[in-house]
Design a protein around this motif. Sequence first.
Motif, PDB file in Angstrom:
ATOM      1  N   PHE A 188       0.843  -1.204   0.000  1.00  0.00           N
ATOM      2  CA  PHE A 188       0.000   0.000   0.000  1.00  0.00           C
ATOM      3  C   PHE A 188       0.877   1.252   0.000  1.00  0.00           C
ATOM      4  O   PHE A 188       0.636   2.194  -0.761  1.00  0.00           O
ATOM      5  CB  PHE A 188      -0.927   0.035   1.218  1.00  0.00           C
ATOM      6  CG  PHE A 188      -2.039  -0.976   1.202  1.00  0.00           C
ATOM      7  CD1 PHE A 188      -2.708  -1.297   0.031  1.00  0.00           C
ATOM      8  CD2 PHE A 188      -2.437  -1.591   2.374  1.00  0.00           C
ATOM      9  CE1 PHE A 188      -3.746  -2.223   0.029  1.00  0.00           C
ATOM     10  CE2 PHE A 188      -3.469  -2.510   2.392  1.00  0.00           C
ATOM     11  CZ  PHE A 188      -4.136  -2.830   1.210  1.00  0.00           C
ATOM     12  N   ALA A 205      -0.645  -1.929  -6.254  1.00  0.00           N
ATOM     13  CA  ALA A 205      -1.964  -2.548  -6.137  1.00  0.00           C
ATOM     14  C   ALA A 205      -1.911  -4.056  -6.350  1.00  0.00           C
ATOM     15  O   ALA A 205      -2.538  -4.821  -5.609  1.00  0.00           O
ATOM     16  CB  ALA A 205      -2.937  -1.916  -7.129  1.00  0.00           C
ATOM     17  N   MET A 235      -7.355  -1.514  -4.297  1.00  0.00           N
ATOM     18  CA  MET A 235      -6.559  -0.386  -3.824  1.00  0.00           C
ATOM     19  C   MET A 235      -7.452   0.829  -3.578  1.00  0.00           C
ATOM     20  O   MET A 235      -7.300   1.512  -2.564  1.00  0.00           O
ATOM     21  CB  MET A 235      -5.462  -0.064  -4.836  1.00  0.00           C
ATOM     22  CG  MET A 235      -4.450   0.905  -4.320  1.00  0.00           C
ATOM     23  SD  MET A 235      -3.382   0.159  -3.077  1.00  0.00           S
ATOM     24  CE  MET A 235      -1.823   0.263  -3.915  1.00  0.00           C
ATOM     25  N   GLU A 236      -8.390   1.079  -4.464  1.00  0.00           N
ATOM     26  CA  GLU A 236      -9.294   2.217  -4.305  1.00  0.00           C
ATOM     27  C   GLU A 236     -10.186   2.037  -3.068  1.00  0.00           C
ATOM     28  O   GLU A 236     -10.423   2.997  -2.324  1.00  0.00           O
ATOM     29  CB  GLU A 236     -10.156   2.393  -5.564  1.00  0.00           C
ATOM     30  CG  GLU A 236     -11.115   3.555  -5.494  1.00  0.00           C
ATOM     31  CD  GLU A 236     -10.440   4.922  -5.397  1.00  0.00           C
ATOM     32  OE1 GLU A 236     -11.147   5.887  -5.051  1.00  0.00           O
ATOM     33  OE2 GLU A 236      -9.231   5.049  -5.640  1.00  0.00           O
ATOM     34  N   GLY A 291       2.201   2.002  -3.312  1.00  0.00           N
ATOM     35  CA  GLY A 291       1.240   2.120  -4.406  1.00  0.00           C
ATOM     36  C   GLY A 291       1.195   0.917  -5.317  1.00  0.00           C
ATOM     37  O   GLY A 291       0.784   1.028  -6.474  1.00  0.00           O
ATOM     38  N   ARG A 296      -7.982   2.664  -0.030  1.00  0.00           N
ATOM     39  CA  ARG A 296      -7.625   4.089   0.028  1.00  0.00           C
ATOM     40  C   ARG A 296      -8.778   4.939   0.549  1.00  0.00           C
ATOM     41  O   ARG A 296      -8.575   5.855   1.347  1.00  0.00           O
ATOM     42  CB  ARG A 296      -7.201   4.592  -1.352  1.00  0.00           C
ATOM     43  CG  ARG A 296      -6.628   6.000  -1.337  1.00  0.00           C
ATOM     44  CD  ARG A 296      -6.307   6.504  -2.733  1.00  0.00           C
ATOM     45  NE  ARG A 296      -7.478   6.666  -3.564  1.00  0.00           N
ATOM     46  CZ  ARG A 296      -8.374   7.658  -3.455  1.00  0.00           C
ATOM     47  NH1 ARG A 296      -8.228   8.566  -2.525  1.00  0.00           N
ATOM     48  NH2 ARG A 296      -9.403   7.739  -4.264  1.00  0.00           N
ATOM     49  N   THR A 297     -10.007   4.638   0.145  1.00  0.00           N
ATOM     50  CA  THR A 297     -11.147   5.473   0.525  1.00  0.00           C
ATOM     51  C   THR A 297     -11.848   5.015   1.805  1.00  0.00           C
ATOM     52  O   THR A 297     -12.397   5.842   2.530  1.00  0.00           O
ATOM     53  CB  THR A 297     -12.181   5.537  -0.616  1.00  0.00           C
ATOM     54  OG1 THR A 297     -12.644   4.219  -0.912  1.00  0.00           O
ATOM     55  CG2 THR A 297     -11.590   6.193  -1.847  1.00  0.00           C
ATOM     56  N   TYR A 323      -4.238   2.190   4.589  1.00  0.00           N
ATOM     57  CA  TYR A 323      -3.579   2.560   3.333  1.00  0.00           C
ATOM     58  C   TYR A 323      -2.282   3.314   3.566  1.00  0.00           C
ATOM     59  O   TYR A 323      -1.276   3.054   2.895  1.00  0.00           O
ATOM     60  CB  TYR A 323      -4.545   3.401   2.499  1.00  0.00           C
ATOM     61  CG  TYR A 323      -4.041   3.806   1.150  1.00  0.00           C
ATOM     62  CD1 TYR A 323      -3.827   2.866   0.153  1.00  0.00           C
ATOM     63  CD2 TYR A 323      -3.787   5.138   0.856  1.00  0.00           C
ATOM     64  CE1 TYR A 323      -3.364   3.237  -1.097  1.00  0.00           C
ATOM     65  CE2 TYR A 323      -3.335   5.525  -0.392  1.00  0.00           C
ATOM     66  CZ  TYR A 323      -3.123   4.569  -1.364  1.00  0.00           C
ATOM     67  OH  TYR A 323      -2.661   4.948  -2.600  1.00  0.00           O
ATOM     68  N   ARG A 324      -2.278   4.221   4.551  1.00  0.00           N
ATOM     69  CA  ARG A 324      -1.090   5.022   4.827  1.00  0.00           C
ATOM     70  C   ARG A 324      -0.943   5.284   6.333  1.00  0.00           C
ATOM     71  O   ARG A 324      -1.094   6.427   6.780  1.00  0.00           O
ATOM     72  CB  ARG A 324      -1.168   6.366   4.096  1.00  0.00           C
ATOM     73  CG  ARG A 324      -1.069   6.304   2.591  1.00  0.00           C
ATOM     74  CD  ARG A 324       0.357   6.061   2.123  1.00  0.00           C
ATOM     75  NE  ARG A 324       0.554   6.344   0.726  1.00  0.00           N
ATOM     76  CZ  ARG A 324       0.351   5.491  -0.262  1.00  0.00           C
ATOM     77  NH1 ARG A 324      -0.109   4.308   0.001  1.00  0.00           N
ATOM     78  NH2 ARG A 324       0.596   5.836  -1.511  1.00  0.00           N
ATOM     79  N   GLU A 357      -8.416   4.381   5.227  1.00  0.00           N
ATOM     80  CA  GLU A 357      -7.320   5.319   4.995  1.00  0.00           C
ATOM     81  C   GLU A 357      -6.109   5.062   5.890  1.00  0.00           C
ATOM     82  O   GLU A 357      -4.969   5.107   5.446  1.00  0.00           O
ATOM     83  CB  GLU A 357      -7.809   6.757   5.180  1.00  0.00           C
ATOM     84  CG  GLU A 357      -6.789   7.785   4.793  1.00  0.00           C
ATOM     85  CD  GLU A 357      -7.323   9.202   4.885  1.00  0.00           C
ATOM     86  OE1 GLU A 357      -6.487  10.120   4.878  1.00  0.00           O
ATOM     87  OE2 GLU A 357      -8.538   9.386   4.971  1.00  0.00           O
TER      88      GLU A 357
END
Length: 118
Positions: free
Chosen positions: A20, A25, A47-48, A23, A51-52, A58-59, A55
Motif C-alpha cells: 500500500f 496494487a 486499492m481504491e 502504491g 484508500r477510501t 492505506y497510509r 485510509e
Amino acid sequence: MPPKDEKQILRVVRSQLDAFAHGDAAKAFSYAAPNIRRQVGTAEQFMEMVRTQYEVVYRPASATFLRPSGQAGEAVLHVQLTDEDGDLWTAVYTLQKQKNKSWRITGCALSPNAVTMV
C-alpha cells in the motif's frame, strides 16, 4: 500456533501494508484471500477501496503488531495503527491458511481507539 505460522502471518500483513505504501496494487491484492479477490474484482478496485474506506491502513504513520492467535488454519492479528493526525486505530485482521500452506487475509475490521498520541 507454531512460530513458523506466526512469522508468516506477520510477514503477510506487513508486506501488504508495505505494498500500500508503495502504491503497488497488484502486490497488495496478492495477499488477499480468494474470497476477497472474488468480492472486490481487480487489484485497482481493491486499492481504491482501501484508500477510501481504510485510509489509516492505506497510509499509517506507524504500525505495532501484536502476536497472532488462532488454530486450525484460521488466525487473528491485531495491529495498532496511528494515522497522520496521531489518532490510534485497531485493525483486526483475519487470515486463513491456504491449501498451498500460504496465509492470506480474509478480512480487516477497523475501529478507532479512545486514546490519542501526543
